[in-house]
Enzyme design. Structure first.
Site, PDB file in Angstrom:
ATOM      1  N   PHE A  32      13.582   0.202  -3.926  1.00 20.90           N
ATOM      2  CA  PHE A  32      12.369  -0.059  -4.717  1.00 20.90           C
ATOM      3  C   PHE A  32      12.668  -0.673  -6.084  1.00 20.90           C
ATOM      4  O   PHE A  32      11.787  -1.256  -6.698  1.00 20.90           O
ATOM      5  CB  PHE A  32      11.600   1.249  -4.967  1.00 20.90           C
ATOM      6  CG  PHE A  32      11.180   1.910  -3.697  1.00 20.90           C
ATOM      7  CD1 PHE A  32       9.994   1.570  -3.088  1.00 20.90           C
ATOM      8  CD2 PHE A  32      11.999   2.842  -3.081  1.00 20.90           C
ATOM      9  CE1 PHE A  32       9.618   2.139  -1.890  1.00 20.90           C
ATOM     10  CE2 PHE A  32      11.637   3.427  -1.880  1.00 20.90           C
ATOM     11  CZ  PHE A  32      10.446   3.075  -1.282  1.00 20.90           C
ATOM     12  N   TYR A  72       6.849   4.128  -9.622  1.00 18.56           N
ATOM     13  CA  TYR A  72       5.555   4.556  -9.054  1.00 18.56           C
ATOM     14  C   TYR A  72       5.644   4.766  -7.538  1.00 18.56           C
ATOM     15  O   TYR A  72       5.409   5.874  -7.026  1.00 18.56           O
ATOM     16  CB  TYR A  72       4.503   3.510  -9.419  1.00 18.56           C
ATOM     17  CG  TYR A  72       3.150   3.703  -8.775  1.00 18.56           C
ATOM     18  CD1 TYR A  72       2.551   4.960  -8.683  1.00 18.56           C
ATOM     19  CD2 TYR A  72       2.456   2.601  -8.265  1.00 18.56           C
ATOM     20  CE1 TYR A  72       1.301   5.112  -8.094  1.00 18.56           C
ATOM     21  CE2 TYR A  72       1.213   2.745  -7.693  1.00 18.56           C
ATOM     22  CZ  TYR A  72       0.645   4.006  -7.598  1.00 18.56           C
ATOM     23  OH  TYR A  72      -0.591   4.158  -7.014  1.00 18.56           O
ATOM     24  N   ILE A  73       6.015   3.729  -6.801  1.00 18.50           N
ATOM     25  CA  ILE A  73       6.038   3.880  -5.338  1.00 18.50           C
ATOM     26  C   ILE A  73       7.272   4.672  -4.909  1.00 18.50           C
ATOM     27  O   ILE A  73       7.176   5.580  -4.075  1.00 18.50           O
ATOM     28  CB  ILE A  73       5.963   2.499  -4.647  1.00 18.50           C
ATOM     29  CG1 ILE A  73       4.648   1.814  -5.059  1.00 18.50           C
ATOM     30  CG2 ILE A  73       6.029   2.653  -3.126  1.00 18.50           C
ATOM     31  CD1 ILE A  73       4.467   0.412  -4.568  1.00 18.50           C
ATOM     32  N   TYR A  79       8.324 -13.623  -9.511  1.00 18.55           N
ATOM     33  CA  TYR A  79       8.343 -12.281  -8.922  1.00 18.55           C
ATOM     34  C   TYR A  79       8.269 -12.363  -7.394  1.00 18.55           C
ATOM     35  O   TYR A  79       9.124 -11.824  -6.672  1.00 18.55           O
ATOM     36  CB  TYR A  79       7.172 -11.448  -9.473  1.00 18.55           C
ATOM     37  CG  TYR A  79       6.927 -10.193  -8.677  1.00 18.55           C
ATOM     38  CD1 TYR A  79       7.862  -9.164  -8.688  1.00 18.55           C
ATOM     39  CD2 TYR A  79       5.772 -10.042  -7.895  1.00 18.55           C
ATOM     40  CE1 TYR A  79       7.659  -8.012  -7.928  1.00 18.55           C
ATOM     41  CE2 TYR A  79       5.564  -8.906  -7.145  1.00 18.55           C
ATOM     42  CZ  TYR A  79       6.507  -7.892  -7.168  1.00 18.55           C
ATOM     43  OH  TYR A  79       6.307  -6.769  -6.416  1.00 18.55           O
ATOM     44  N   GLY A 114      11.109   3.532 -15.005  1.00 20.91           N
ATOM     45  CA  GLY A 114      10.852   4.776 -14.256  1.00 20.91           C
ATOM     46  C   GLY A 114      10.814   5.997 -15.170  1.00 20.91           C
ATOM     47  O   GLY A 114      11.152   5.908 -16.355  1.00 20.91           O
TER      48      GLY A 114
END
Ligand code: UDP
Length: 328
Positions: A73, A11-12, A142, A36
């Site tokens: 990322f 996404y980013i 996380y 992804g």
């Protein structure tokens, strides 16, 4: 400049790939394509189907060219899932990053930008805007895994001179304003896409997790920052990264409650959002709002999408055009 983007199909990452290309740079993507989407990356961008846990395959990509910088990322990013599978998260996020950073040191990469997170700050009872000096108390594997990567980067700079910027995002949201990319997680767990889908009648009513938080309307407050503004922050970070490694908190600096998100989606879509009250979700802090004054001061960054409605408009446009996301 030539940049290597790990997780460029996410996404980013995919929005940052677009921003780098728009700025005239050459981009190469590494992704394992598990979460992804191939369609998120423009066809003419060089792509390597490589898992960063595979040191030798990653080394082959790094060794091929000279890099002006690496933007990292690739990661698993669900707080709840990380509590269910802590070792899986630590291996994927920490071990994979260790491989990558070791290789960047070996191949004398000069600049590294890391996709970090507000989850570093944990802390369920915080109410003031969070600055870089706030205490680091990850409340999940996380958040911990991202903090551990920040620590690796500190040593990679001290010993090998790898300069890095860690960007600690608050709630990334929205989609490319030209509709070239958007948000598509599977399963989707984020409030804005779920609220839009509920408005479009594509999902059952939204479950609103907790109406008894110590906030004005009883629902959690989050700081939504547009994914294209996040992408722009990466460009600024690269331009300003010279002498000193640093970390920046990245948000709009204004919080919106979950009920305000519902109202925004109703305004933008012109539809009612069906929702029902549900139990609090484990580990959700009541309020998370960024103090982004340092990145503004030091890089000149400021968000273009500075209201929730502007962010939701782009998310809605992408979701309306891609009812089933990418690849479907
Ligand atoms: N949320 C909700 N229902 C959902 C998904 C999220 O009420 O189906 C709430 C969640 O509890 C939090 C806010 O929306 O208060 C933002 O959650 P999200 O997962 O989008 O981002 P987070 O803040 O966890 O990174």
């Amino acid at each position: 400049m030539r940049y290597l983007v790990t997780g460029g199909a996410g996404y980013i990452g995919s929005h940052v790939v677009l921003a780098l290309l728009d700025a005239g740079h050459e981009v190469v993507v590494i992704d394992n394509f598990i979460t992804g989407h191939r369609d998120a990356i423009p066809k003419d961008v060089e792509q390597h189907d490589v898992d960063l846990l595979d040191y030798h395959a990653t080394s082959n990509v790094l060794a091929k060219k000279r890099w002006d910088g690496v933007l990292h990322f690739a990661a698993l990013s669900l707080v709840g899932e990380s509590i269910e599978k802590p070792f899986h998260y630590l291996r994927n996020n920490y071990q994979a990053s260790l491989n990558l950073i070791q290789l960047c040191s070996k191949y004398a990469v000069e600049k590294f930008v890391f996709s970090s997170t507000a989850a570093l700050f944990g802390g369920p009872d915080r109410c003031e805007a969070i600055s870089e000096t706030a205490s680091i108390q990850p409340a999940s594997p996380y958040g911990e895994s991202k903090y551990m990567v920040e620590c690796i980067l500190r040593w990679a700079d001290k010993i090998y001179g790898l300069k890095s910027t860690c960007l600690r995002y608050f709630n990334a949201a929205g989609a490319d304003p030209f509709n070239r990319a958007g948000e598509d997680h599977s399963p989707e767990t984020h409030l804005i896409p779920l609220t839009i889908d509920a408005a479009l009648g594509r999902r059952p009513p939204l479950q609103l997790f907790g109406l008894d938080y110590p906030t004005p309307d009883g629902t959690c407050i989050r700081d939504y920052v547009h994914v294209t503004d996040i992408a722009e922050a990466h460009i600024r970070a690269l331009e300003c990264l010279n002498e000193k490694s640093t970390a920046f908190n990245l948000g709009n600096g204004r919080g919106y409650s979950n009920l305000e998100v519902i109202q925004s989606v109703e305004r933008v879509s012109g539809r009612r959002v069906p929702w029902e009250p549900a139990m609090r979700r484990l580990g959700d802090p009541a309020v998370l709002v960024a103090d982004s004054s340092r990145i503004k001061r030091e890089t000149g960054w400021s968000p273009r999408f500075d209201t929730l409605d502007k962010i939701v408009e782009t998310a809605f446009a992408w979701r309306a055009k891609h009812p089933y996301g990418y690849d479907k």
